[in-house]
Design an enzyme around this catalytic site. Structure first.
Site, PDB file in Angstrom:
ATOM      1  N   CYS A   6      41.786   0.592 -27.110  1.00  0.00           N
ATOM      2  CA  CYS A   6      40.856  -0.364 -26.515  1.00  0.00           C
ATOM      3  C   CYS A   6      39.412   0.104 -26.616  1.00  0.00           C
ATOM      4  O   CYS A   6      38.538  -0.436 -25.965  1.00  0.00           O
ATOM      5  CB  CYS A   6      41.233  -0.651 -25.068  1.00  0.00           C
ATOM      6  SG  CYS A   6      41.302   0.815 -24.045  1.00  0.00           S
TER       7      CYS A   6
ATOM      8  N   HIS B  75      26.317  -0.177 -22.356  1.00  0.00           N
ATOM      9  CA  HIS B  75      26.699  -1.364 -21.581  1.00  0.00           C
ATOM     10  C   HIS B  75      26.089  -2.631 -22.162  1.00  0.00           C
ATOM     11  O   HIS B  75      26.735  -3.666 -22.237  1.00  0.00           O
ATOM     12  CB  HIS B  75      26.234  -1.220 -20.134  1.00  0.00           C
ATOM     13  CG  HIS B  75      27.046  -0.246 -19.365  1.00  0.00           C
ATOM     14  ND1 HIS B  75      28.379  -0.433 -19.132  1.00  0.00           N
ATOM     15  CD2 HIS B  75      26.737   0.933 -18.815  1.00  0.00           C
ATOM     16  CE1 HIS B  75      28.852   0.583 -18.465  1.00  0.00           C
ATOM     17  NE2 HIS B  75      27.869   1.440 -18.256  1.00  0.00           N
TER      18      HIS B  75
ATOM     19  N   ASP C  79      35.506   7.263 -24.882  1.00  0.00           N
ATOM     20  CA  ASP C  79      35.519   8.505 -24.122  1.00  0.00           C
ATOM     21  C   ASP C  79      36.249   9.622 -24.870  1.00  0.00           C
ATOM     22  O   ASP C  79      35.820  10.764 -24.847  1.00  0.00           O
ATOM     23  CB  ASP C  79      36.146   8.289 -22.742  1.00  0.00           C
ATOM     24  CG  ASP C  79      35.116   7.748 -21.750  1.00  0.00           C
ATOM     25  OD1 ASP C  79      33.908   7.928 -22.003  1.00  0.00           O
ATOM     26  OD2 ASP C  79      35.511   7.155 -20.732  1.00  0.00           O
TER      27      ASP C  79
ATOM     28  N   GLU D 172      42.213   9.126 -23.066  1.00  0.00           N
ATOM     29  CA  GLU D 172      40.792   9.306 -23.375  1.00  0.00           C
ATOM     30  C   GLU D 172      40.350  10.733 -23.091  1.00  0.00           C
ATOM     31  O   GLU D 172      39.218  11.108 -23.331  1.00  0.00           O
ATOM     32  CB  GLU D 172      39.948   8.303 -22.570  1.00  0.00           C
ATOM     33  CG  GLU D 172      40.261   8.295 -21.092  1.00  0.00           C
ATOM     34  CD  GLU D 172      39.705   7.070 -20.365  1.00  0.00           C
ATOM     35  OE1 GLU D 172      38.686   6.529 -20.789  1.00  0.00           O
ATOM     36  OE2 GLU D 172      40.315   6.666 -19.355  1.00  0.00           O
TER      37      GLU D 172
END
Lengths: 94, 574
Positions: free
Chosen positions: B502, B189, B455, B431
């Site tokens: 993405c 993050h 992911d 994903e």
């Protein structure tokens, strides 16, 4: 000594949250000659304590009484009523 | 001078003093005291200093972030003036002859417990305010240097074990010039946030907190993944010149801002940006984004104490669509749960959050939350080119159920007389490996795919991307991943659908040639990666990259793929 009281029904969906509670305490503290209290759910606290006000755990629909005693009670109660209504906290309940 | 290496998480070079952000030890010992007056005076002094700090923060927040954000500090000030808190502490010191920090801690704990036991989720959250205020006073009583990110008021480099989303949300980009952390990777993050704030960052240094202390001069080299502690003047000069070079290169890239992204043999691909909030749009447009390829709506749900209302969401979506002026905006519906928690939903702790109750799985269970979001999106749809994407789809059944709910809400709105766009494309994130494998079937029902590589890689390799011990398995270039990507793209193109990506891989200069060769249509990345990517793609030919990709698919290891792209075989295709 004059004692004045006004009941309100809490309309805010969060009950009483920190911002309006801050406004209530700041307003109550301005009237040095008067003692203001809030009473709800069988508990009475001084309106000069934010922790006290929050400790009432007010939820939407609860009835709260604001009680003011002493010098300038009428003015203080009017100012507190304004905060309750203008902050969208509650409505006058008779 | 010490040089520490880590992972380059956000490009650029920053030079400033260190600000250590840590969560210190607030454990308090009970001590008997003799001198009540001195102890109470100590408490009063700590209170006074804390209030002065809060006044300054309140003022600063008011200037920087506005009245709303400053209100919380007014409440904190009121707590420190509250006789219901202060008097019991003083009485305790006096009657029990105990130290001030112990008396404060005991008294505050009662209030914290009181809040935690309240019925309203909102009031439960006030326990955090009580803790925050208590810590502030304890800082002074215990002589701890306070380190709240919102306290920062000069140019600094933030150093921390890790930065939580709430820490990063409080960082003021005017003052925080860069940061370095002990743990984390390119997709943590903190790294993602650094790129969206456009501040240089190095993560995963393992020991920066040991090597540097508060106030040290720090250089963060987010281009090469180095952190220099207390550099000599020559080194500072050297980095200042690198900083300049980087600025010059950036200026070059800026020239490409209004250019389309076209390969040497005339193939147009779309370069879009990943965003978290409407504020990020400025960066997207400044960096020449041709669209938004991923709008992470979970930020709307974070940092508040209840679910955002339909109107709050509607306003955010409308703003993004309007600011993008008709360029495509792919909005991902709520991807919460797993590692991204929302305290007010009080979801159970899970052993295996990445494989757990999250994203679409949660939305299909909590349909109230899902429907509110879909209504807000549909209402906003007339303000631009909206595309809706469901995250974590594992089965066609999930997609069909989610789509049915969307159509129900659309019908309801139309019945209510609300105008809804008729050209909203509906897609899914790819994903989960099952979905990649079944892409041919999904392609018959969706308008588009967006491959979420972060992911997809961790699920395919069965390796937690946050776990450093298995981070070597996070291999974007592994032929297994490339083959899955190829399957998805080929399946989509057979049905006339487009495919975007993405994940971090979409902006990676080693991956880009391969992805061009595999036929990817849309690349969505951090806004700051767009111009470098455009500069790279305009120098590539799709036809030649197809040959390179075909070779890569037949290789055996990720290392061989990297060597093919970066190394000696380059002459084959230039």
């Amino acid at each position: 000594m004059i004692t004045m009281q006004q009941n309100f029904k809490i309309t805010d969906e969060d009950g009483i949250h920190a911002r309006p509670a801050t406004a209530l305490v700041n307003t109550a503290s301005k009237f040095i000659g008067a003692e203001s209290f809030a009473e709800a759910n069988g508990k009475k606290v001084t309106l000069k304590s934010i922790l006290g006000v929050l400790s009432l755990g007010l939820a939407q629909g609860d009835i709260i009484s604001i009680i003011v005693e002493g010098e300038g009670a009428a003015e203080a109660l009017q100012a507190l009523t304004d905060v309750m209504v203008n902050e969208g906290l509650g409505e006058v309940h008779d | 001078m010490i040089k520490v290496s880590g992972i380059a998480a956000s490009a650029g070079i920053a030079i400033a003093k260190a600000f250590i952000l840590e969560h210190p030890d607030y454990s308090v010992e009970k001590r008997q005291i003799n001198d009540v007056i001195t102890e109470i005076a100590k408490f009063d002094t700590a209170l006074g200093k804390s209030k002065a700090e809060l006044e300054a923060i309140k003022e600063h927040t008011l200037q920087e972030l506005g009245e709303k954000k400053a209100e919380i500090f007014a409440s904190h000030l009121l707590i420190l003036n509250d006789p219901e808190l202060i008097n019991p502490v003083k009485i305790k010191i006096e009657s029990e002859l105990v130290n001030a920090e112990f008396a404060l801690n005991e008294t505050a704990s009662q209030f914290i417990e009181m809040f935690e036991n309240m019925k309203s989720a909102y009031l439960q959250e006030r326990a955090a305010d009580m803790r925050d205020v208590t810590k502030r006073v304890l800082n002074h009583l215990l002589g701890i240097e306070s380190t709240n990110p919102s306290d920062i008021s000069e140019e600094v480099i933030v150093l921390a074990e890790d930065l939580t989303p709430s820490d990063t949300a409080q960082l003021n980009r005017n003052y925080v010039k860069g940061f370095a952390t002990n743990i984390g990777g390119r997709t943590s993050h903190s790294a993602i946030m650094a790129r969206s704030l456009e501040i240089p960052a190095v993560v995963g240094t393992k020991n920066i907190l040991i090597q540097a202390k508060h106030g040290d001069l720090i250089i963060v080299d987010g281009l090469n993944g180095h952190v220099v502690v207390n550099p000599s003047d020559e080194v500072v000069a050297e980095y200042r010149s690198k900083q300049k070079q980087y600025d010059v290169q950036r200026a070059e890239w800026r020239k490409l801002r209004d250019q389309p992204t076209i390969t040497m043999d005339g193939v147009h691909v779309e370069l879009a940006a990943n965003i978290g909030t409407p504020n990020d749009i400025t960066g997207v447009l400044e960096n020449g984004g041709e669209g938004v390829g991923l709008y992470r709506t979970e930020f709307l749900y974070m940092g508040r104490d209840k679910l955002p209302s339909e109107d709050i969401q509607y306003n955010a979506y409308k703003t993004v669509l309007e600011k993008m002026e008709g360029k495509p905006v792919v909005v991902r519906t709520l991807d919460i749960g797993g590692d991204k928690e929302l305290p007010y939903l009080s979801l159970p702790k899970e052993m295996n959050p990445f494989l757990g109750f999250r994203a679409i799985r949660l939305c299909l269970d909590r349909k109230d939350i899902f429907r509110t979001q879909l209504r807000a999106l549909l209402r906003a749809s007339i303000y631009g080119n909206l595309r809706i994407m469901f995250p974590m789809i594992a089965t066609l059944g999930e997609f069909r159920e989610a789509k049915a709910i969307l159509l129900e809400e659309k019908d309801k709105l139309i019945t209510e007389g609300v105008t809804v766009s008729d050209s909203i494309q509906l897609g899914i994130m790819v994903e989960i490996p099952s979905t990649a494998v079944m892409a041919d079937q999904f392609a018959k029902e969706v308008d588009f795919f967006s491959i979420g590589t972060n992911d997809l890689i961790q699920y395919t390799m069965a390796a937690d991307r946050m776990n450093e011990n298995v981070s070597y398995l996070y291999q974007p270039y592994n032929p297994a991943i490339l083959r899955l990507i190829k399957m998805v793209i080929d399946a989509a193109h057979r049905e006339g659908r487009w495919v975007g990506m993405c994940g971090e891989m979409a902006g990676d200069e080693t991956a880009i040639p391969l992805l061009i060769g595999l036929g990817l249509d849309e690349f969505s990345m951090s806004a700051t990666s767009i111009l470098p990517a455009r500069s790279q793609i305009t120098k590539l030919s799709r036809a030649k990259m197809q040959q390179v990709a075909a070779q890569a698919l037949e290789l055996q290891t990720a290392e061989e793929v990297v060597e093919l792209v970066q190394g000696g075989l380059i002459y084959l295709w230039l």
